[in-house]
Scaffold this active site. Structure first.
Site, PDB file in Angstrom:
ATOM      1  N   TYR A  96      44.838  28.258  47.656  1.00  8.98           N
ATOM      2  CA  TYR A  96      43.641  27.691  47.039  1.00  8.98           C
ATOM      3  C   TYR A  96      43.249  28.551  45.847  1.00  8.98           C
ATOM      4  O   TYR A  96      43.119  29.767  45.966  1.00  8.98           O
ATOM      5  CB  TYR A  96      42.488  27.644  48.043  1.00  8.98           C
TER       6      TYR A  96
ATOM      7  N   ASP B 294      43.110  45.687  41.143  1.00  2.74           N
ATOM      8  CA  ASP B 294      42.834  44.247  41.116  1.00  2.74           C
ATOM      9  C   ASP B 294      43.919  43.472  40.385  1.00  2.74           C
ATOM     10  O   ASP B 294      44.098  42.276  40.618  1.00  2.74           O
ATOM     11  CB  ASP B 294      41.503  43.972  40.410  1.00  2.74           C
TER      12      ASP B 294
ATOM     13  N   ASN C 261      34.569  28.898  47.615  1.00  2.00           N
ATOM     14  CA  ASN C 261      33.126  28.955  47.875  1.00  2.00           C
ATOM     15  C   ASN C 261      32.850  28.749  49.366  1.00  2.00           C
ATOM     16  O   ASN C 261      33.768  28.725  50.197  1.00  2.00           O
ATOM     17  CB  ASN C 261      32.406  27.911  47.006  1.00  2.00           C
TER      18      ASN C 261
ATOM     19  N   HIS D 239      30.933  40.955  40.046  1.00  2.00           N
ATOM     20  CA  HIS D 239      31.554  39.806  40.708  1.00  2.00           C
ATOM     21  C   HIS D 239      30.529  38.749  41.103  1.00  2.00           C
ATOM     22  O   HIS D 239      30.714  37.558  40.873  1.00  2.00           O
ATOM     23  CB  HIS D 239      32.294  40.251  41.973  1.00  2.00           C
TER      24      HIS D 239
ATOM     25  N   GLU E 112      35.752  47.344  51.772  1.00  2.00           N
ATOM     26  CA  GLU E 112      36.919  46.674  51.184  1.00  2.00           C
ATOM     27  C   GLU E 112      37.656  47.640  50.245  1.00  2.00           C
ATOM     28  O   GLU E 112      38.867  47.780  50.328  1.00  2.00           O
ATOM     29  CB  GLU E 112      36.421  45.448  50.411  1.00  2.00           C
ATOM     30  N   HIS E 113      36.913  48.288  49.342  1.00  2.00           N
ATOM     31  CA  HIS E 113      37.496  49.231  48.385  1.00  2.00           C
ATOM     32  C   HIS E 113      36.829  50.591  48.550  1.00  2.00           C
ATOM     33  O   HIS E 113      35.608  50.667  48.668  1.00  2.00           O
ATOM     34  CB  HIS E 113      37.254  48.780  46.941  1.00  2.00           C
TER      35      HIS E 113
ATOM     36  N   GLN F 261      32.400  46.252  40.486  1.00  2.00           N
ATOM     37  CA  GLN F 261      32.216  45.465  41.698  1.00  2.00           C
ATOM     38  C   GLN F 261      30.974  44.582  41.595  1.00  2.00           C
ATOM     39  O   GLN F 261      30.981  43.422  42.001  1.00  2.00           O
ATOM     40  CB  GLN F 261      32.083  46.407  42.904  1.00  2.00           C
TER      41      GLN F 261
ATOM     42  N   GLU G 206      51.160  35.971  92.199  1.00  2.00           N
ATOM     43  CA  GLU G 206      50.223  35.233  91.347  1.00  2.00           C
ATOM     44  C   GLU G 206      50.068  33.779  91.792  1.00  2.00           C
ATOM     45  O   GLU G 206      49.356  33.010  91.139  1.00  2.00           O
ATOM     46  CB  GLU G 206      50.693  35.292  89.875  1.00  2.00           C
TER      47      GLU G 206
ATOM     48  N   SER H 217      32.286  40.889  48.021  1.00  2.00           N
ATOM     49  CA  SER H 217      33.102  42.054  47.715  1.00  2.00           C
ATOM     50  C   SER H 217      32.266  43.335  47.754  1.00  2.00           C
ATOM     51  O   SER H 217      31.044  43.294  47.600  1.00  2.00           O
ATOM     52  CB  SER H 217      33.685  41.845  46.316  1.00  2.00           C
TER      53      SER H 217
ATOM     54  N   HIS I 188      57.640  29.378  89.217  1.00  2.00           N
ATOM     55  CA  HIS I 188      58.101  30.515  88.420  1.00  2.00           C
ATOM     56  C   HIS I 188      59.090  31.345  89.244  1.00  2.00           C
ATOM     57  O   HIS I 188      60.177  31.699  88.773  1.00  2.00           O
ATOM     58  CB  HIS I 188      56.923  31.409  88.014  1.00  2.00           C
TER      59      HIS I 188
END
Lengths: 430, 430
Positions: A129, A360, A213, A261, A326-327, A258, A414, A236, A419
Site C-alpha cells: 500500500y 530513512d 491512514n 512528519h 522506534e528510532h 521526526q 491427553e 512516529s 492420535h
C-alpha cells in the site's frame, strides 16, 4: 514540549505519564471499515469503483484501473538525474541489506535417526500500500517492495490512490526501480479489502504491507489472518541521547526531522548537560522559524516533545527501554557502550554522524519500524514478512520405534486415542 | 465425507468449494470480548475476580490466584514414571530443535565504510495461555513454553482456567518441566486482557501465545498490537497423500487423529488408487466404531472429510498447495520428490513411518501451526515469536559524505526539509 529532570521529586510519576501518553487519534473508523470490507467482499469491482468515485473523485472505468510499466518508465525517465541517482543508490543499498536477511533452511538427522528440519519459501503474492497525496513517498515504495523482491515473491502488487485522478510521478518512478508487477489506482480500506479477497479484476495477495491512514490501518487489522500484514503502525517517534559535546543545531535538526512528519509524532532528548538542554531548546525554536514544515513540526514539538536531563547518560538507558522507541540516536562519546545496554528499540543510530534521516532513505536497513512501544515485542519490516517456514519430519521404522512409544503414552494421557493409535498401529507392525 | 475424482467434469468447481468452505464457527463474541477487555483494563483485579467467579465458578481470593512451584513439583512427582519419561523425552527434543532456531546477529561494514547490522533480543516477558477442561494438554504447555525459554525470555507466565477450582495435574507437571515462572488460575478473555494490560496483582507481558476458545482467540486478535501474539488459530486439518501400497488401516488412523480434535477439524486423503480409496473409507468406519472419541471424530469426518482420487500423485500437489494445509503427510514411494513440490504447508510428514501425531508430541518441531490456508503466509510457532530485531547503523564523517547527499535529495523531493537539514547540517561542517 515538557522539560523534566530525573533528579526532581516528581520525575518518576511524570516520566510514567510520558511513557503512557497515547498519541494515536481515536478515530472511530472500525464500523465504517467493517462495512466497506463486507461490500468489497460481496460486490467486488462494483464496490471498489463506487468507493473510489466517492473518496478519490474519479472514475476507474474511464480513467483506468491500472498504471502500467510504460507509465512507470516514463515517470522514471522524467526524473531529474540527481533524483534518479539518489533512488538508485537507495535501491541498491536496501536490496543488498535485505538480501542478507534470507533465512537458511535446516535439514538434519539427529541421534535417534530422525530427520527433521525447516524450509523457507516466499509467499506467492504480496501487496504494497502506498498512500496518495501529501504522504506519497518513493522511499516507502522501495522499503516495502524491495524486501518482497529479495524474498523472491512471484507477484508484487502495488495499490495507491490517485485523488482526482492525479498520479504521483515519484511513486511511479520508484515502482519502476523496484520492479513492481502491477499497480492499481485504488486506496483506502477498499484497496486493502480488494487485495485480501480479490475481485473480478484484481487477484488476491497473501501479504499486505505499507503505511496508510486510520482507515487503511484498521482494514489491515481487521483482515489480519485472512492475509499476513506487517504491523499495526502508530505515530512516529525519536529518542536522542546526547552529551554536551554536540552541536545543539545538529540535535535540534534531528528532533525536528521526526516532528515534521505529523502533529502526533514525538521527539525526546535525554542529556546529562542542563546547559546543553537549554541550547537545544533555543536551537529548535530558531530552526522551526525557518522550516517550510513549521506548522506540523511545531504542533508535534509543542504537544509531544520532551527534554529530559539525567545525572549521566547511563541512567537514561533504562528510561529509553521503557519508551522502546522506534528510532534511537546515541550522539555521545560512549555510544557503543550505551548501545550494548539497549534492549528495546526499532533501530539505533550510533554516533554523532548518524542522523536518523540517513536511515530513512539510503542506509539499507528498513525504515518501517515498530512504533508506540511495540519495539518491546516487534521488529522492523524484513524479508521474513514475505516468507514462511514449513517444518518437516521423516522417520523410518527404527526412528518411530525410538520415539513413538512416548507419543503413544502422551496421546493416551491427553485423551486422544486416535492420535495414539496412528503411532501404535505402526509400532505393532514390527 | 465427500468423494471426488479429479477426472470428473464437475471436479474443479467441487474442489474450489472445498477450498473455500468455512469451518470456523461464526460465534459473535467480538462485542462481549471488547467489553470484558475494557473492564479488566479499568477495574483490574476486581474485574478478573468477578469474571472468574462467573465463568469458572470459584473465588480467586479464597482459593488462591496463583499456583506455585511446589504445586507443580508435586504434580510432577505424582505422575506415572512412564508419563514422566515421555514428557522428558518430548521436552528435550523440543528444546534442542528450538534452540537451533535462534537467529544470528549481523554487524558488518560495507564498501562505503558504513557500519550496519541487526541484533536480536528476547522479549522481557511472555504469557502462555493453556486451556482448562477437556483440551488441557501438557504437550501444548511444552510447545509454547519451551520456545520462549530457548529465546531467553526472562519472565515466563502461564494462565490457565481452573473451572470449579479444579487443577489439571498434567498441565502443572508440564509447567514444572518447562520451568514456567508464574501460573495464574485465570482463563478466557479476562486472562488475555490481564496479561496485556496488567492488573494490581499481575504484571503485564509483551507476547501472548497459546490456544483457546473463541473468546480467547478474539481477545488475542483485539489486543494484537498492544502485545505480540502467535497467530489467529482456526480448526485443525490434515491432508494425506497416499499411494495404494499403504495399509488402509494406517491411513485411516491418521485421518481420524485429526478428526477426533473437534467437529470442525478436517481430514482429506488424496490417492491415485480408487480401490485404495474404498479400502480407506471402510477402514475409517471400522476404526470409528472402536474409538472412544467416536462422536467428535465421526462428526468431523462426516461434515468435513474428503477422499479425492487423482490420476497420479504429482497431480495432487497443486491441489494441496491451494489447501495450504496445517499438516501434510506424504505416504508414498516418491515422498521426497513430492515434498520438493510443496509450497504451502505448516508441517510436512514424509514417508510411511511418519504419522502426524508423532510430531504433535515428541519429534521436536512445533505443533502450533497455521490453519485455515494461512500456511500461504504464516509459519508455525518458533523462537522468533519471542524475540525481536533491532537494526543499527553507524556512520563516520566519510560514510555520511558518501551516502548523505542522496538522502538530502530524496528528503527534499518528498517535501521533508527537516529530514534533509539533519543530514545537510552535518555535511556542511566539513
Amino acid at each position: 514540549m515538557i522539560r523534566l529532570n530525573a533528579s526532581d521529586a516528581g520525575f518518576s510519576r511524570a516520566f510514567t505519564d510520558l511513557v503512557n501518553a497515547r498519541r494515536e487519534a481515536d478515530e472511530d473508523v472500525a464500523r465504517d471499515v467493517t462495512a466497506m470490507i463486507a461490500r468489497v467482499r460481496t460486490e467486488g469491482d462494483a464496490a471498489v469503483k463506487e468507493l473510489t468515485q466517492r473518496f478519490d473523485r474519479f472514475d476507474l472505468d474511464t480513467q483506468g484501473w491500472k498504471l502500467d510499466r510504460a507509465d512507470c518508465l516514463a515517470a522514471w525517465e522524467g526524473l531529474q538525474p540527481e533524483l534518479r541517482d539518489a533512488l538508485e543508490l537507495a535501491a541498491e543499498r536496501i536490496a543488498i541489506y535485505h538480501s542478507k536477511q534470507k533465512p537458511e533452511d535446516r535439514d538434519e538427522i539427529d541421534s535417534a535417526g530422525v530427520r527433521l528440519g525447516a524450509r523457507w519459501r516466499a509467499v506467492d503474492a504480496a501487496g504494497v500500500y502506498v498512500p496518495g497525496g501529501r504522504a506519497a513517498y518513493p522511499s516507502s515504495v522501495l522499503m516495502n517492495a524491495l524486501p518482497a523482491r529479495a524474498a523472491g515473491v512471484g507477484r508484487l502488487v502495488m495499490v495507491t490512490p490517485t485523488p482526482n485522478g492525479e498520479v504521483n510521478p515519484l511513486v511511479l518512478a520508484a515502482a519502476h526501480l523496484a520492479g513492481v508487477d502491477e499497480i492499481w489506482r485504488i486506496g483506502g480500506a477498499q484497496a486493502i479489502a480488494a487485495l485480501a479477497y480479490g475481485t473480478e479484476t484484481i487477484e488476491p495477495v497473501d501479504v499486505i504491507t505499507g503505511p496508510g491512514n486510520a482507515w487503511v490501518a484498521e482494514a489491515k487489522r481487521q483482515l489480519y489472518g485472512v492475509v499476513g500484514i506487517d504491523m499495526v503502525a502508530g505515530p512516529s517517534e525519536i529518542v536522542v541521547v546526547a552529551d554536551g559535546e554536540n552541536d545543539a543545531d545538529w540535535i535540534a535538526a534531528d528532533l525536528l526531522s521526526q516532528a515534521e512528519h505529523d502533529p502526533t509524532s514525538q521527539s525526546i532528548l535525554f542529556t546529562d548537560d542542563a546547559g546543553f538542554a537549554d541550547k537545544v531548546a533555543e536551537a529548535v525554536e530558531r530552526a522551526l522559524a525557518q522550516l517550510a514544515t513549521e506548522k506540523t513540526a511545531r504542533a508535534s514539538w509543542d504537544a509531544n516533545g520532551a527534554i529530559i536531563v539525567v545525572p549521566d547518560l547511563v541512567a537514561a538507558m533504562p528510561l529509553v527501554d521503557r519508551l522502546a522507541p522506534e528510532h534511537l540516536e546515541l550522539a555521545c562519546d560512549n555510544a557503543e557502550g550505551l548501545f550494548e545496554m539497549v534492549r528495546h528499540a526499532g533501530s539505533v543510530f550510533i554516533g554523532r554522524y548518524t542522523p536518523e534521516a540517513v536511515g530513512d532513505y539510503v542506509a539499507g536497513p528498513n525504515h518501517v519500524l515498530p512504533t508506540g512501544r511495540r519495539a518491546r515485542f516487534a521488529s522492523g519490516l524484513s524479508v521474513l514478512d514475505f516468507m514462511k517456514r514449513t517444518s518437516f519430519l521423516s522417520l523410518d521404522e527404527a526412528g518411530l520405534a525410538a520415539i513413538g512409544p512416548a507419543a503413544v503414552a502422551l496421546a493416551r494421557a491427553e485423551g486422544l486415542p486416535a492420535h495414539a493409535e496412528s503411532v501404535a498401529i505402526r509400532l505393532r507392525s514390527k
